[in-house]
Design a protein around this motif. Structure first.
Motif, short mmCIF file in Angstrom:
data_model
loop_
_atom_site.label_atom_id
_atom_site.label_comp_id
_atom_site.label_asym_id
_atom_site.label_seq_id
_atom_site.Cartn_x
_atom_site.Cartn_y
_atom_site.Cartn_z
N GLU A 129 10.15 94.23 30.93
CA GLU A 129 10.38 92.81 31.14
C GLU A 129 11.83 92.57 31.55
N SER A 130 12.05 91.49 32.28
CA SER A 130 13.40 91.06 32.63
C SER A 130 13.40 89.57 32.86
N GLY A 131 14.59 88.98 32.89
CA GLY A 131 14.71 87.57 33.22
C GLY A 131 14.99 86.65 32.05
N GLY A 132 15.01 87.20 30.84
CA GLY A 132 15.31 86.35 29.69
C GLY A 132 16.77 85.94 29.67
N GLY A 133 17.11 85.02 28.76
CA GLY A 133 18.48 84.59 28.64
C GLY A 133 18.59 83.31 27.86
N LEU A 134 19.76 82.70 27.97
CA LEU A 134 20.06 81.45 27.28
C LEU A 134 20.01 80.31 28.28
N VAL A 135 19.30 79.25 27.92
CA VAL A 135 19.16 78.09 28.81
C VAL A 135 19.14 76.83 27.96
N GLN A 136 19.59 75.74 28.54
CA GLN A 136 19.55 74.46 27.84
C GLN A 136 18.15 73.86 27.90
N ALA A 137 17.84 73.02 26.92
CA ALA A 137 16.55 72.33 26.93
C ALA A 137 16.38 71.57 28.24
N GLY A 138 15.17 71.66 28.78
CA GLY A 138 14.88 71.05 30.06
C GLY A 138 15.07 71.97 31.25
N GLY A 139 15.69 73.11 31.00
CA GLY A 139 15.95 74.07 32.06
C GLY A 139 14.77 74.98 32.35
N SER A 140 15.00 75.94 33.23
CA SER A 140 13.94 76.85 33.69
C SER A 140 14.41 78.30 33.63
N LEU A 141 13.45 79.18 33.45
CA LEU A 141 13.68 80.61 33.55
C LEU A 141 12.44 81.24 34.17
N ARG A 142 12.64 82.39 34.81
CA ARG A 142 11.53 83.15 35.36
C ARG A 142 11.57 84.56 34.80
N LEU A 143 10.52 84.92 34.09
CA LEU A 143 10.42 86.26 33.55
C LEU A 143 9.61 87.14 34.49
N SER A 144 9.96 88.41 34.52
CA SER A 144 9.21 89.39 35.31
C SER A 144 8.78 90.54 34.40
N CYS A 145 7.66 91.14 34.74
CA CYS A 145 7.17 92.32 34.03
C CYS A 145 6.72 93.32 35.08
N ALA A 146 7.40 94.46 35.11
CA ALA A 146 7.08 95.49 36.09
C ALA A 146 6.34 96.63 35.41
N ALA A 147 5.20 96.99 35.95
CA ALA A 147 4.43 98.13 35.44
C ALA A 147 4.83 99.39 36.22
N SER A 148 4.80 100.51 35.52
CA SER A 148 5.30 101.76 36.12
C SER A 148 4.35 102.35 37.14
N ARG A 149 3.08 101.92 37.14
CA ARG A 149 2.15 102.43 38.14
C ARG A 149 1.02 101.43 38.33
N THR A 150 0.27 101.61 39.39
CA THR A 150 -0.85 100.74 39.69
C THR A 150 -2.02 101.03 38.75
N ILE A 151 -2.62 99.97 38.28
CA ILE A 151 -3.81 100.08 37.45
C ILE A 151 -5.00 99.64 38.30
N PHE A 152 -5.87 100.57 38.60
CA PHE A 152 -6.96 100.25 39.51
C PHE A 152 -8.18 99.68 38.81
N VAL A 153 -8.30 99.94 37.53
CA VAL A 153 -9.46 99.44 36.82
C VAL A 153 -9.24 97.98 36.46
N GLN A 162 6.85 81.75 35.18
CA GLN A 162 7.78 80.68 35.51
C GLN A 162 7.73 79.67 34.39
N MET A 163 8.86 79.45 33.76
CA MET A 163 8.94 78.55 32.62
C MET A 163 9.83 77.36 32.97
N ASN A 164 9.25 76.18 32.99
CA ASN A 164 9.97 74.96 33.30
C ASN A 164 9.97 74.03 32.09
N SER A 165 10.85 73.06 32.10
CA SER A 165 10.94 72.07 31.02
C SER A 165 10.99 72.76 29.66
N LEU A 166 11.84 73.73 29.55
CA LEU A 166 11.91 74.52 28.32
C LEU A 166 12.39 73.69 27.15
#
Length: 115
Positions: free
Chosen positions: A6-30, A81-85
């Protein structure tokens, strides 16, 4: 084995936005479901949102209308995507990948919302 980062976390004021990402190490076909969970201070881990491989989504009532989950299967990545935190959104956010046989978790990323 699949590693989730995961990445993208942090400190933000109320009402703000953040976008988190989650990267998987390989493709999951199932067939699989990816999701975001969170654990606030002194609380149990709870579901935030899930998304299937074909894009069907599900949200906790507390984040409906404010958060949007999406995924890019070609790049093995999921987003939140997290808005209106709000201060009550403060938590460690975890990425999850679940198949019929396995259940994987990331290490978590801290999101802190100040009032």
């Amino acid at each position: 084995q699949v590693h989730l980062v995961e990445s993208g976390g942090g400190l933000v004021q109320a009402g703000g936005s953040l976008r988190l990402s989650c990267a998987a190490s390989r493709t999951i076909f199932v067939s699989n479901v990816m999701g975001w969970y969170r654990q606030g201070p002194g609380k149990q881990r709870e579901l935030v949102a899930t998304i299937t491989r074909d894009g069907s989504t599900n949200y906790a009532d507390s984040v409906k209308g404010r958060f949007t989950v999406s995924r890019d299967n070609a790049n093995n990545t999921m987003y939140l995507q997290m808005n209106s935190l709000k201060p009550e959104d403060t938590a460690v956010y975890y990425c999850n990948l679940r198949t019929y046989y396995n259940n994987y978790w990331g290490q978590g990323t801290q999101v802190t919302v100040s009032s």
